[in-house]
Scaffold this active site. Sequence first.
Site, PDB file in Angstrom:
ATOM      1  N   ARG A  51      53.667  91.928  93.475  1.00 55.56           N
ATOM      2  CA  ARG A  51      52.868  90.938  92.659  1.00 55.56           C
ATOM      3  C   ARG A  51      52.475  91.482  91.400  1.00 55.56           C
ATOM      4  O   ARG A  51      52.847  92.672  91.219  1.00 55.56           O
ATOM      5  CB  ARG A  51      51.574  90.389  93.499  1.00 55.56           C
ATOM      6  N   GLY A  52      52.020  91.022  90.571  1.00 49.37           N
ATOM      7  CA  GLY A  52      51.686  91.601  89.270  1.00 49.37           C
ATOM      8  C   GLY A  52      52.668  90.632  88.193  1.00 49.37           C
ATOM      9  O   GLY A  52      53.911  90.807  88.583  1.00 49.37           O
ATOM     10  N   ALA A  53      52.209  90.312  87.217  1.00 51.05           N
ATOM     11  CA  ALA A  53      53.245  89.404  86.228  1.00 51.05           C
ATOM     12  C   ALA A  53      54.499  90.042  85.941  1.00 51.05           C
ATOM     13  O   ALA A  53      55.579  89.589  86.070  1.00 51.05           O
ATOM     14  CB  ALA A  53      52.277  88.885  85.128  1.00 51.05           C
ATOM     15  N   ARG A  88      55.853  81.158  92.762  1.00 47.30           N
ATOM     16  CA  ARG A  88      54.287  81.526  92.261  1.00 47.30           C
ATOM     17  C   ARG A  88      54.319  80.593  90.888  1.00 47.30           C
ATOM     18  O   ARG A  88      55.198  81.020  89.744  1.00 47.30           O
ATOM     19  CB  ARG A  88      54.008  82.627  92.138  1.00 47.30           C
ATOM     20  N   GLN A 199      42.865  93.157  95.533  1.00 46.02           N
ATOM     21  CA  GLN A 199      44.017  93.835  95.011  1.00 46.02           C
ATOM     22  C   GLN A 199      43.005  94.936  94.238  1.00 46.02           C
ATOM     23  O   GLN A 199      43.786  96.295  94.247  1.00 46.02           O
ATOM     24  CB  GLN A 199      44.590  93.248  93.873  1.00 46.02           C
ATOM     25  N   ASP A 240      48.003  87.164  83.473  1.00 44.04           N
ATOM     26  CA  ASP A 240      49.442  86.585  84.059  1.00 44.04           C
ATOM     27  C   ASP A 240      50.013  85.704  83.021  1.00 44.04           C
ATOM     28  O   ASP A 240      51.276  85.400  83.239  1.00 44.04           O
ATOM     29  CB  ASP A 240      49.039  85.773  85.516  1.00 44.04           C
ATOM     30  N   ASN A 250      44.292  85.266  84.176  1.00 43.62           N
ATOM     31  CA  ASN A 250      44.230  86.401  84.829  1.00 43.62           C
ATOM     32  C   ASN A 250      43.687  85.936  86.283  1.00 43.62           C
ATOM     33  O   ASN A 250      43.164  84.959  86.685  1.00 43.62           O
ATOM     34  CB  ASN A 250      43.358  87.658  84.179  1.00 43.62           C
ATOM     35  N   LYS A 251      43.574  87.162  87.267  1.00 44.15           N
ATOM     36  CA  LYS A 251      42.856  86.880  88.448  1.00 44.15           C
ATOM     37  C   LYS A 251      41.630  86.183  88.587  1.00 44.15           C
ATOM     38  O   LYS A 251      40.706  86.591  87.678  1.00 44.15           O
ATOM     39  CB  LYS A 251      42.932  88.328  89.011  1.00 44.15           C
TER      40      LYS A 251
HETATM   41  C1  LIG Z   1      50.036  93.279  85.017  1.00 43.96           C
HETATM   42  S1  LIG Z   1      49.894  91.626  85.784  1.00 43.96           S
HETATM   43  C2  LIG Z   1      48.441  91.782  86.936  1.00 43.96           C
HETATM   44  C3  LIG Z   1      47.824  90.515  87.166  1.00 43.96           C
HETATM   45  O1  LIG Z   1      48.406  90.311  88.271  1.00 43.96           O
HETATM   46  C4  LIG Z   1      47.660  89.861  89.365  1.00 43.96           C
HETATM   47  O2  LIG Z   1      47.863  88.699  90.142  1.00 43.96           O
HETATM   48  P1  LIG Z   1      48.589  88.912  91.494  1.00 43.96           P
HETATM   49  O3  LIG Z   1      48.123  90.256  92.227  1.00 43.96           O
HETATM   50  O4  LIG Z   1      48.101  87.433  92.163  1.00 43.96           O
HETATM   51  O5  LIG Z   1      50.031  88.886  91.133  1.00 43.96           O
HETATM   52  C5  LIG Z   1      46.354  89.780  88.442  1.00 43.96           C
HETATM   53  O6  LIG Z   1      46.017  88.567  87.703  1.00 43.96           O
HETATM   54  C6  LIG Z   1      46.503  90.988  87.821  1.00 43.96           C
HETATM   55  O7  LIG Z   1      45.531  91.027  86.522  1.00 43.96           O
END
Ligand SMILES: CSC[C@H]1O[C@H](OP(=O)(O)O)[C@H](O)[C@@H]1O
Length: 363
Positions: A51-53, A88, A199, A240, A250-251
């Site tokens: 996960r993570g963009a 996603r 997270q 994201d 963002n989250k």
């Molecule tokens: C560097 S992108 C990180 C960003 O992604 C996370 O979302 P997820 O864990 O659902 O993929 C979150 O928004 C982070 O800030």
Amino acid sequence: MKIDGQPYRTIFPDGDAVTVIDQTRLPFAFELKRLASLDDAAVAIRTMVVRGAPLIGVTAAYGLALAMRADASEAGIERACATLAATRPTAINLRWALDRAAAVLHRAPEAEREKTAFAEAARIADEDVESCRSIGEHGAKILAEIAAKKSGTVNVLTHCNAGWLATVDWGTALAPIYVAHDAGVPVHVYVDETRPRNQGAALTAFELNAHGVPHTVIADNAGGHLMQHRAVDVCIVGSDRTTASGDVCNKIGTYLKALAAFDNRVPFYAALPFSTIDWTLDDGVRDIPIEERDAREVTHLTGRTEDGGFATVQVVSPGSPVANPAFDVTPARLVTGIITERGVCAASHEGLAGLYPERRRAA
Ligand SMILES: CSC[C@H]1O[C@H](OP(=O)(O)O)[C@H](O)[C@@H]1O
């Protein structure tokens, strides 16, 4: 980054497959997972094994390469891109990486598409590492200035995980913290636990522990109080998808931190690479698609039991309806600046176009 002294990237080629760190097992177990097919890659993204963009984008690029082994036809490219794009909806890096890799594949002979796709995925991964390292360098200057001005430790608040686990290496919001810490700048991080997937509590805390960065895990609802009492010098979050006008998606919960920061005049930065900017959008609140995830992420928690095992427990009253939007959008007016691999700019069309003149729109 290093785990027990061993350097790792979050994703790397492994023979005819790719291997990723299974982030659903962290922080209590460090396990690697092999992705050997398009479906393996799609499931890994959808279930947040990765996960993570930026990491989602790189995983998708490798997923497309794995798909070419089975079907390298034009229809095969389209089918694989559609499958991966559907995993996603919010992180723009996914669409960006697929568009970039597919454009290269359409120009390649069918017989060379698997090799070509793996090479392009590797290039995207290497570029991500360099971009994130550069974000760290630019952002670390902000932290050093704050520390020098106050002649003491700079207290950073961050939300979710935008560390090296969200990218291929270095991270985005955490990259400035690693660079500053390694340069001897006294840094302390308030880590939002970040319900419902935690997270922050699980991944950001794991990263900062592994790197020896002083930090304090806090409940999501504590950040505003800490800012009111001047305990936070600066906020740095990831993204994201950020619009051409500087609206930052963002989250979930990021927007609330930005409001508290604005009310308490705490600088609020978003750190992101070029691949996270959506140049087609101006109004992020209206136009960025917000992923709605499974209710079970809110109703249940999984963690380590006293005897060292894993367990999942229900934490919400049975039968209650649940909403679980996974992201929110912070309007540019609440963002002090955007930290990119090309430098720091205002959260505005002018600011971003100044760093990316090739993207400047005709007047
Ligand atoms: C560097 S992108 C990180 C960003 O992604 C996370 O979302 P997820 O864990 O659902 O993929 C979150 O928004 C982070 O800030």
